[in-house]
Design a protein around this motif. Structure first.
Motif, PDB file in Angstrom:
ATOM      1  N   LEU A 261     -29.149  -2.410  -0.730  1.00 59.75           N
ATOM      2  CA  LEU A 261     -28.622  -3.764  -0.864  1.00 59.75           C
ATOM      3  C   LEU A 261     -29.143  -4.606   0.294  1.00 59.75           C
ATOM      4  N   ASP A 262     -28.982  -5.916   0.173  1.00 60.38           N
ATOM      5  CA  ASP A 262     -29.682  -6.836   1.069  1.00 60.38           C
ATOM      6  C   ASP A 262     -29.056  -7.006   2.444  1.00 60.38           C
ATOM      7  N   GLU A 263     -27.810  -6.577   2.632  1.00 58.22           N
ATOM      8  CA  GLU A 263     -27.164  -6.783   3.925  1.00 58.22           C
ATOM      9  C   GLU A 263     -26.376  -5.548   4.341  1.00 58.22           C
ATOM     10  N   CYS A 264     -26.237  -5.379   5.643  1.00 54.83           N
ATOM     11  CA  CYS A 264     -25.484  -4.232   6.144  1.00 54.83           C
ATOM     12  C   CYS A 264     -23.992  -4.441   5.888  1.00 54.83           C
ATOM     13  N   PHE A 265     -23.261  -3.337   5.772  1.00 57.56           N
ATOM     14  CA  PHE A 265     -21.819  -3.451   5.603  1.00 57.56           C
ATOM     15  C   PHE A 265     -21.078  -3.188   6.907  1.00 57.56           C
ATOM     16  N   MET A 266     -21.787  -2.664   7.910  1.00 53.91           N
ATOM     17  CA  MET A 266     -21.187  -2.485   9.227  1.00 53.91           C
ATOM     18  C   MET A 266     -22.287  -2.310  10.255  1.00 53.91           C
ATOM     19  N   VAL A 267     -21.971  -2.660  11.499  1.00 53.07           N
ATOM     20  CA  VAL A 267     -22.858  -2.392  12.620  1.00 53.07           C
ATOM     21  C   VAL A 267     -22.176  -1.337  13.477  1.00 53.07           C
ATOM     22  N   ILE A 268     -22.841  -0.219  13.628  1.00 50.68           N
ATOM     23  CA  ILE A 268     -22.250   0.907  14.334  1.00 50.68           C
ATOM     24  C   ILE A 268     -22.599   0.840  15.809  1.00 50.68           C
ATOM     25  N   GLN A 269     -21.594   1.012  16.640  1.00 50.27           N
ATOM     26  CA  GLN A 269     -21.765   1.042  18.085  1.00 50.27           C
ATOM     27  C   GLN A 269     -21.871   2.490  18.544  1.00 50.27           C
ATOM     28  N   GLN A 270     -23.075   2.897  18.896  1.00 55.62           N
ATOM     29  CA  GLN A 270     -23.298   4.267  19.358  1.00 55.62           C
ATOM     30  C   GLN A 270     -23.076   4.340  20.868  1.00 55.62           C
ATOM     31  N   ALA A 271     -22.153   5.212  21.275  1.00 58.22           N
ATOM     32  CA  ALA A 271     -21.776   5.316  22.679  1.00 58.22           C
ATOM     33  C   ALA A 271     -21.823   6.771  23.132  1.00 58.22           C
ATOM     34  N   MET A 272     -21.716   6.967  24.437  1.00 56.05           N
ATOM     35  CA  MET A 272     -21.493   8.309  24.965  1.00 56.05           C
ATOM     36  C   MET A 272     -19.991   8.522  25.064  1.00 56.05           C
ATOM     37  N   GLY A 273     -19.603   9.780  25.015  1.00 53.93           N
ATOM     38  CA  GLY A 273     -18.184  10.095  25.103  1.00 53.93           C
ATOM     39  C   GLY A 273     -17.946  11.410  25.806  1.00 53.93           C
ATOM     40  N   MET A 274     -16.711  11.604  26.247  1.00 57.39           N
ATOM     41  CA  MET A 274     -16.306  12.818  26.953  1.00 57.39           C
ATOM     42  C   MET A 274     -14.861  13.132  26.594  1.00 57.39           C
ATOM     43  N   PRO A 275     -14.418  14.371  26.784  1.00 54.33           N
ATOM     44  CA  PRO A 275     -13.012  14.677  26.507  1.00 54.33           C
ATOM     45  C   PRO A 275     -12.088  13.775  27.324  1.00 54.33           C
ATOM     46  N   ARG A 276     -11.087  13.212  26.699  1.00 57.73           N
ATOM     47  CA  ARG A 276     -10.183  12.296  27.384  1.00 57.73           C
ATOM     48  C   ARG A 276      -9.468  12.965  28.551  1.00 57.73           C
ATOM     49  N   SER A 277      -9.312  14.271  28.484  1.00 56.45           N
ATOM     50  CA  SER A 277      -8.591  15.002  29.528  1.00 56.45           C
ATOM     51  C   SER A 277      -9.330  15.055  30.862  1.00 56.45           C
ATOM     52  N   ARG A 278     -10.614  14.676  30.880  1.00 53.97           N
ATOM     53  CA  ARG A 278     -11.400  14.822  32.113  1.00 53.97           C
ATOM     54  C   ARG A 278     -11.106  13.736  33.150  1.00 53.97           C
ATOM     55  N   GLY A 279     -10.347  12.714  32.774  1.00 53.71           N
ATOM     56  CA  GLY A 279      -9.877  11.764  33.766  1.00 53.71           C
ATOM     57  C   GLY A 279     -10.641  10.454  33.820  1.00 53.71           C
ATOM     58  N   GLU A 280     -10.004   9.460  34.438  1.00 55.75           N
ATOM     59  CA  GLU A 280     -10.540   8.110  34.480  1.00 55.75           C
ATOM     60  C   GLU A 280     -11.723   7.987  35.428  1.00 55.75           C
ATOM     61  N   THR A 281     -11.710   8.734  36.532  1.00 55.65           N
ATOM     62  CA  THR A 281     -12.820   8.650  37.478  1.00 55.65           C
ATOM     63  C   THR A 281     -14.124   9.089  36.818  1.00 55.65           C
ATOM     64  N   ALA A 282     -14.066  10.210  36.098  1.00 56.98           N
ATOM     65  CA  ALA A 282     -15.246  10.691  35.381  1.00 56.98           C
ATOM     66  C   ALA A 282     -15.644   9.704  34.288  1.00 56.98           C
ATOM     67  N   GLY A 283     -14.651   9.130  33.615  1.00 57.21           N
ATOM     68  CA  GLY A 283     -14.941   8.153  32.570  1.00 57.21           C
ATOM     69  C   GLY A 283     -15.657   6.929  33.114  1.00 57.21           C
ATOM     70  N   ASN A 284     -15.230   6.469  34.259  1.00 55.60           N
ATOM     71  CA  ASN A 284     -15.881   5.310  34.874  1.00 55.60           C
ATOM     72  C   ASN A 284     -17.317   5.628  35.288  1.00 55.60           C
ATOM     73  N   TYR A 285     -17.539   6.850  35.761  1.00 57.99           N
ATOM     74  CA  TYR A 285     -18.894   7.238  36.147  1.00 57.99           C
ATOM     75  C   TYR A 285     -19.809   7.260  34.922  1.00 57.99           C
ATOM     76  N   LEU A 286     -19.315   7.785  33.799  1.00 56.59           N
ATOM     77  CA  LEU A 286     -20.118   7.827  32.580  1.00 56.59           C
ATOM     78  C   LEU A 286     -20.393   6.418  32.066  1.00 56.59           C
ATOM     79  N   ARG A 287     -19.400   5.539  32.157  1.00 59.51           N
ATOM     80  CA  ARG A 287     -19.609   4.149  31.739  1.00 59.51           C
ATOM     81  C   ARG A 287     -20.687   3.485  32.591  1.00 59.51           C
ATOM     82  N   GLY A 288     -20.629   3.719  33.897  1.00 56.85           N
ATOM     83  CA  GLY A 288     -21.628   3.139  34.782  1.00 56.85           C
ATOM     84  C   GLY A 288     -23.024   3.659  34.505  1.00 56.85           C
ATOM     85  N   PHE A 289     -23.111   4.948  34.163  1.00 55.51           N
ATOM     86  CA  PHE A 289     -24.399   5.549  33.825  1.00 55.51           C
ATOM     87  C   PHE A 289     -25.012   4.860  32.609  1.00 55.51           C
TER      88      PHE A 289
END
Length: 244
Positions: free
Chosen positions: A188-216
């Motif tokens: 069909l001529d148009e997309c039905f969604m735009v997918i945001q591909q991200a990196m992820g980690m287990p939520r249990s690993r903590g906010e400090t690690a999450g912030n480091y991955l976001r910065g990376f």
């Protein structure tokens, strides 16, 4: 980025960075036909992240997004590469996206389905990859059409053909490739969604690690690393996500 030793520990509880790689999305990863080794932008990012941490890496390879998500959620892997989705967010901490990918519908040439508005009707059955971002999104959005789940995203068109379904949904580039080997199909001529591909980690690993991955991820976008990787692997149709 400065590196707190506790961050390394959070990402490598086994001493090695275990990176979940999904081969079900050809924009992110593929398998070398000769060596059997995975390659692609997600593999490049995983290796660079391990380099930043100063640790060895183990690629944990899956053929479907759902399996890759489970590996990280269940902490059988330390990082992964996923489409951002609120359901997955219950167990995974996401970064901002690094790549944007379009999702499209595919039909037979003679189909009366001409645009996206024609899809959500009771007479239609839509093939999607089980556990994929398209599955999660369309399960919420489609109110009348019935979803038929293929084992993996690369097998969506085969399921669509074998079961005589009305519509297939998936990554635009995968569907275009399927059209080249299976005559009589069109997108069909148009997309039905735009997918945001991200990196992820287990939520249990903590906010400090999450912030480091976001910065990376932000650094990899800003430095041109992601753009160069997409170009080197010949990926067309995917764009580098804007800065968070």
């Amino acid at each position: 980025m400065s590196l707190d030793p506790s961050v390394v520990t959070a990402f490598t509880p086994t001493g090695t960075l275990r990176a979940s790689i999904n081969l079900g999305n050809p924009i992110l990863a593929n398998k070398d036909a000769q060596t059997g080794q995975p390659f692609g932008v997600s593999v490049d990012l995983a290796r660079e992240f391990a380099k930043r941490l100063g640790v060895d890496i183990e690629l944990v390879v899956f053929d479907a997004a759902g399996k890759s998500v489970e590996a990280v959620t269940e902490e059988r892997a330390d990082i992964g590469f996923f489409a951002v989705d609120r359901l997955r967010g219950a167990g995974i901490t996401f970064t901002a996206p690094y790549v944007l990918i379009e999702g499209f519908y595919l039909v037979r040439n003679e189909s009366q389905v001409r645009n996206n508005a024609d899809v959500d009707h009771e007479i239609n059955r839509v093939a999607v990859g089980k556990g994929s971002a398209y599955d999660l999104f369309l399960t919420r959005e489609l109110k009348h059409a019935r979803i038929v789940r293929a084992p993996t995203s690369p097998t969506v068109v085969r399921t669509f053909m074998e079961q005589g379904l009305e519509i297939a949904a998936g990554v635009k580039q995968q569907l275009e490739a399927d059209c080249l080997v299976t005559p009589g199909l069109r997108l069909l001529d148009e997309c039905f969604m735009v997918i945001q591909q991200a990196m992820g980690m287990p939520r249990s690993r903590g906010e400090t690690a999450g912030n480091y991955l976001r910065g990376f991820v932000e650094e990899m976008k800003a430095s041109g690393f992601v753009a160069e990787s997409l170009t080197r692997h010949g990926i067309l149709g995917a764009s580098v996500a804007p800065a968070a």
